[in-house]
Scaffold this active site. Sequence first.
Site, PDB file in Angstrom:
ATOM      1  N   GLU A 137     111.895  45.402  36.401  1.00 32.10           N
ATOM      2  CA  GLU A 137     112.629  44.867  37.615  1.00 32.10           C
ATOM      3  C   GLU A 137     114.292  44.736  37.737  1.00 32.10           C
ATOM      4  O   GLU A 137     115.195  44.854  39.019  1.00 32.10           O
ATOM      5  CB  GLU A 137     112.686  43.296  37.457  1.00 32.10           C
ATOM      6  CG  GLU A 137     111.163  42.847  37.838  1.00 32.10           C
ATOM      7  CD  GLU A 137     110.241  43.215  36.815  1.00 32.10           C
ATOM      8  OE1 GLU A 137     110.169  43.920  36.056  1.00 32.10           O
ATOM      9  OE2 GLU A 137     108.773  42.351  37.276  1.00 32.10           O
TER      10      GLU A 137
ATOM     11  N   GLU B   9     103.111  41.474  34.554  1.00 21.75           N
ATOM     12  CA  GLU B   9     103.569  39.968  33.991  1.00 21.75           C
ATOM     13  C   GLU B   9     101.877  39.088  35.014  1.00 21.75           C
ATOM     14  O   GLU B   9     100.646  38.490  34.150  1.00 21.75           O
ATOM     15  CB  GLU B   9     104.099  39.208  35.138  1.00 21.75           C
ATOM     16  CG  GLU B   9     105.915  39.793  34.736  1.00 21.75           C
ATOM     17  CD  GLU B   9     106.692  39.500  35.968  1.00 21.75           C
ATOM     18  OE1 GLU B   9     106.741  40.048  36.861  1.00 21.75           O
ATOM     19  OE2 GLU B   9     107.836  38.753  34.720  1.00 21.75           O
TER      20      GLU B   9
ATOM     21  N   GLY C 144     106.004  42.491  38.072  1.00 20.63           N
ATOM     22  CA  GLY C 144     104.086  41.868  38.550  1.00 20.63           C
ATOM     23  C   GLY C 144     103.115  42.100  38.334  1.00 20.63           C
ATOM     24  O   GLY C 144     101.861  41.463  38.063  1.00 20.63           O
TER      25      GLY C 144
ATOM     26  N   ALA D  74     104.963  43.845  41.981  1.00 21.81           N
ATOM     27  CA  ALA D  74     105.601  42.561  43.270  1.00 21.81           C
ATOM     28  C   ALA D  74     105.345  43.901  44.320  1.00 21.81           C
ATOM     29  O   ALA D  74     106.393  45.179  44.409  1.00 21.81           O
ATOM     30  CB  ALA D  74     105.545  42.401  43.229  1.00 21.81           C
TER      31      ALA D  74
HETATM   32  C1  HXC Z   1     105.584  48.646  47.236  1.00 21.24           C
HETATM   33  C2  HXC Z   1     104.576  50.234  46.049  1.00 21.24           C
HETATM   34  C3  HXC Z   1     105.288  50.079  44.411  1.00 21.24           C
HETATM   35  C4  HXC Z   1     106.024  48.395  44.555  1.00 21.24           C
HETATM   36  C5  HXC Z   1     104.703  51.674  44.497  1.00 21.24           C
HETATM   37  N1  HXC Z   1     104.318  51.592  46.077  1.00 21.24           N
HETATM   38  N2  HXC Z   1     105.001  51.228  44.116  1.00 21.24           N
HETATM   39  N3  HXC Z   1     104.946  49.921  46.966  1.00 21.24           N
HETATM   40  N4  HXC Z   1     106.191  47.675  46.107  1.00 21.24           N
HETATM   41  N5  HXC Z   1     106.169  47.886  43.632  1.00 21.24           N
HETATM   42  C6  HXC Z   1     104.567  52.314  46.828  1.00 21.24           C
HETATM   43  C7  HXC Z   1     105.256  53.392  46.837  1.00 21.24           C
HETATM   44  O1  HXC Z   1     106.378  52.932  48.409  1.00 21.24           O
HETATM   45  C8  HXC Z   1     105.071  54.508  47.659  1.00 21.24           C
HETATM   46  O2  HXC Z   1     104.189  54.519  48.868  1.00 21.24           O
HETATM   47  C9  HXC Z   1     103.543  54.468  47.168  1.00 21.24           C
HETATM   48  O3  HXC Z   1     103.096  53.615  46.779  1.00 21.24           O
HETATM   49  C10 HXC Z   1     103.032  55.885  46.056  1.00 21.24           C
HETATM   50  O4  HXC Z   1     104.326  55.657  44.960  1.00 21.24           O
HETATM   51  P1  HXC Z   1     104.512  57.240  44.884  1.00 21.24           P
HETATM   52  O5  HXC Z   1     106.392  56.283  44.272  1.00 21.24           O
HETATM   53  O6  HXC Z   1     105.041  58.104  46.175  1.00 21.24           O
HETATM   54  O7  HXC Z   1     104.544  57.372  43.578  1.00 21.24           O
HETATM   55  P2  HXC Z   1     104.999  58.062  42.070  1.00 21.24           P
HETATM   56  O8  HXC Z   1     105.899  58.911  42.993  1.00 21.24           O
HETATM   57  O9  HXC Z   1     103.426  59.226  41.476  1.00 21.24           O
HETATM   58  O10 HXC Z   1     105.877  57.102  41.337  1.00 21.24           O
HETATM   59  C11 HXC Z   1     104.972  55.970  40.798  1.00 21.24           C
HETATM   60  C12 HXC Z   1     105.938  55.129  39.846  1.00 21.24           C
HETATM   61  C13 HXC Z   1     106.793  54.407  41.682  1.00 21.24           C
HETATM   62  C14 HXC Z   1     106.716  54.996  39.349  1.00 21.24           C
HETATM   63  C15 HXC Z   1     105.247  53.769  39.411  1.00 21.24           C
HETATM   64  O11 HXC Z   1     106.100  54.270  42.203  1.00 21.24           O
HETATM   65  C16 HXC Z   1     107.707  53.331  41.365  1.00 21.24           C
HETATM   66  O12 HXC Z   1     108.447  53.102  40.547  1.00 21.24           O
HETATM   67  N6  HXC Z   1     107.729  51.886  41.793  1.00 21.24           N
HETATM   68  C17 HXC Z   1     107.843  50.885  41.966  1.00 21.24           C
HETATM   69  C18 HXC Z   1     108.170  50.088  40.220  1.00 21.24           C
HETATM   70  C19 HXC Z   1     108.478  48.919  40.277  1.00 21.24           C
HETATM   71  O13 HXC Z   1     109.865  49.118  40.472  1.00 21.24           O
HETATM   72  N7  HXC Z   1     107.813  47.643  40.325  1.00 21.24           N
HETATM   73  C20 HXC Z   1     108.325  46.329  40.260  1.00 21.24           C
HETATM   74  C21 HXC Z   1     108.405  45.862  41.150  1.00 21.24           C
HETATM   75  S1  HXC Z   1     109.025  44.338  41.160  1.00 21.24           S
HETATM   76  P3  HXC Z   1     105.299  55.013  50.558  1.00 21.24           P
HETATM   77  O14 HXC Z   1     104.672  54.437  51.479  1.00 21.24           O
HETATM   78  O15 HXC Z   1     106.682  55.602  50.391  1.00 21.24           O
HETATM   79  O16 HXC Z   1     104.063  56.818  49.845  1.00 21.24           O
HETATM   80  C22 HXC Z   1     108.258  43.203  39.934  1.00 21.24           C
HETATM   81  C23 HXC Z   1     109.109  42.341  39.641  1.00 21.24           C
HETATM   82  C24 HXC Z   1     107.977  40.293  40.103  1.00 21.24           C
HETATM   83  O17 HXC Z   1     107.409  43.470  39.570  1.00 21.24           O
HETATM   84  C25 HXC Z   1     108.645  39.350  40.051  1.00 21.24           C
HETATM   85  C26 HXC Z   1     107.661  38.378  40.048  1.00 21.24           C
HETATM   86  C27 HXC Z   1     106.464  38.458  41.336  1.00 21.24           C
END
Ligand code: HXC
Length: 257
Positions: free
Chosen positions: A131, A111, A108, A65
């Site tokens: 998460e 999911e 998400g 998400a």
């Molecule tokens: C918003 C995101 C994002 C996310 C990545 N980006 N994941 N933006 N929400 N979930 C954005 C980054 O901010 C960045 O933008 C760009 O995408 C590229 O990501 P990087 O981090 O620079 O890439 P990389 O170094 O290759 O790392 C990839 C990654 C990392 C390991 C996937 O991005 C990451 O850990 N993302 C978050 C993963 C996460 O925690 N997901 C769960 C979310 S909570 P900028 O503008 O900064 O360049 C969830 C809850 C669901 O899903 C609940 C129900 C709805």
Amino acid sequence: MAFQNIIVETRGKVGLVTLNRPQALNALNEALIAELNEALTSFESNPGVGCAVLTGSEKAFAAGADVKEMAEKGYIESYLGKFLDGWTRVAETRKPVIAAVSGFCLGGGLELAMMCDLIIASETARFALPEITLGIMPGAGGTQRLPRFIGKAKAMDLILTGRMMDATEGERCGLVARVVTADKLLDEALTAAAKIAGYSQPIVMMAKETVNRAQEMSLSEGVRFERRLFLSMFATEDQKEGMQAFIEKRKPRFQDR
Ligand code: HXC
């Protein structure tokens, strides 16, 4: 409607949705979810579509998400508002949906993939429910679906540590139906979807519904449900056609009736 966050196509009898927010690794914001739901609704109402494929990019199916959209949310606003309301649409889809997953499939994103009927993964796929690292837990069915897919021990491991699982481990523990090389992923998913779409649509839908009941019911109630729908299939023309075609050693021509 012109979509901003997804690409929607039909390939023969297959509906294809490609998540398309490359700048955010396909992070799922509310606008994307609304568009996805609209695409699925249009597939459902199109008798020419028999199966859907949901995919992302080579780098990411979806990295979760959208954290930037969620970060400032408050409880009352979320409770009274529509936060997460749209997230169950994929699970409610009556026609089959295949998730074709390459790269990050996180939070998400995982999911969402688990709401599909099967996951076909590329060797590069990485699955996680991270998460916990953000101070929350999965909220779109992850705590409930993951243990049903892979058992409690591994689900606890993933949900409590937030670690990533690769495609091989995902296939070994039952999350993933097939693993293929990245260059074959979309073909594999589209071919499987075309095969499904070539069968009788009502029979496919009943088979999907019946398998899904296994997640919800006791064994004896599930078997009873299966028996009822199985017997009802003998009222269809497609059952007559399918069996007659076998006897006559020819391909069946299903009419979806
Ligand atoms: C918003 C995101 C994002 C996310 C990545 N980006 N994941 N933006 N929400 N979930 C954005 C980054 O901010 C960045 O933008 C760009 O995408 C590229 O990501 P990087 O981090 O620079 O890439 P990389 O170094 O290759 O790392 C990839 C990654 C990392 C390991 C996937 O991005 C990451 O850990 N993302 C978050 C993963 C996460 O925690 N997901 C769960 C979310 S909570 P900028 O503008 O900064 O360049 C969830 C809850 C669901 O899903 C609940 C129900 C709805």
